[in-house]
Design a protein around this motif. Sequence first.
Motif, PDB file in Angstrom:
ATOM      1  N   SER A 141       0.814  -1.220   0.000  1.00  0.00           N
ATOM      2  CA  SER A 141       0.000   0.000   0.000  1.00  0.00           C
ATOM      3  C   SER A 141       0.846   1.268   0.000  1.00  0.00           C
ATOM      4  N   ILE A 142       2.138   1.143   0.232  1.00  0.00           N
ATOM      5  CA  ILE A 142       3.031   2.306   0.196  1.00  0.00           C
ATOM      6  C   ILE A 142       3.222   2.806  -1.237  1.00  0.00           C
ATOM      7  N   ILE A 143       3.140   1.900  -2.206  1.00  0.00           N
ATOM      8  CA  ILE A 143       3.315   2.280  -3.610  1.00  0.00           C
ATOM      9  C   ILE A 143       2.136   3.157  -4.032  1.00  0.00           C
ATOM     10  N   PRO A 144       2.393   4.348  -4.531  1.00  0.00           N
ATOM     11  CA  PRO A 144       1.289   5.245  -4.884  1.00  0.00           C
ATOM     12  C   PRO A 144       0.379   4.673  -5.969  1.00  0.00           C
ATOM     13  N   ILE A 145      -0.891   4.918  -5.844  1.00  0.00           N
ATOM     14  CA  ILE A 145      -1.983   4.590  -6.748  1.00  0.00           C
ATOM     15  C   ILE A 145      -2.166   3.078  -6.930  1.00  0.00           C
ATOM     16  N   VAL A 146      -1.155   2.368  -7.397  1.00  0.00           N
ATOM     17  CA  VAL A 146      -1.295   0.950  -7.709  1.00  0.00           C
ATOM     18  C   VAL A 146      -1.347   0.098  -6.447  1.00  0.00           C
ATOM     19  N   GLY A 147      -0.538   0.419  -5.453  1.00  0.00           N
ATOM     20  CA  GLY A 147      -0.446  -0.387  -4.241  1.00  0.00           C
ATOM     21  C   GLY A 147      -1.761  -0.549  -3.502  1.00  0.00           C
ATOM     22  N   PRO A 148      -2.465   0.548  -3.189  1.00  0.00           N
ATOM     23  CA  PRO A 148      -3.749   0.386  -2.498  1.00  0.00           C
ATOM     24  C   PRO A 148      -4.781  -0.391  -3.318  1.00  0.00           C
ATOM     25  N   ILE A 149      -4.732  -0.271  -4.634  1.00  0.00           N
ATOM     26  CA  ILE A 149      -5.666  -1.015  -5.477  1.00  0.00           C
ATOM     27  C   ILE A 149      -5.376  -2.507  -5.395  1.00  0.00           C
ATOM     28  N   VAL A 150      -4.100  -2.879  -5.460  1.00  0.00           N
ATOM     29  CA  VAL A 150      -3.714  -4.285  -5.360  1.00  0.00           C
ATOM     30  C   VAL A 150      -4.113  -4.831  -3.989  1.00  0.00           C
TER      31      VAL A 150
END
Length: 87
Positions: free
Chosen positions: A57-66
């Motif tokens: 979730s630390i990765i912007p945009i893609v992380g929370p989606i994953v």
Amino acid sequence: MVLYAALVILALVVPKIGFPFFIALAAFAIGLLVPSISATVRRLHDTNYSGSWYWISIIPIVGPIVLLVFLASAGTSGANDFGPVPA
């Protein structure tokens, strides 16, 4: 959520005494940090993913989606890599 919304509204609407409400809001958020992380890790274990996937979730945009996809997927039936089904 109701308490959080009330603290935000009071902190923003009441300018002269808003600072104590910001302190209460920060304490409330910190108090919910550990339970929310542990519930997320528990759900990841239910879906047979390691709890360390939380850090994606630390990765912007893609992380929370994953992470959302992992959390919304169906749990494994029966035992998985993280133990038997809790009673």
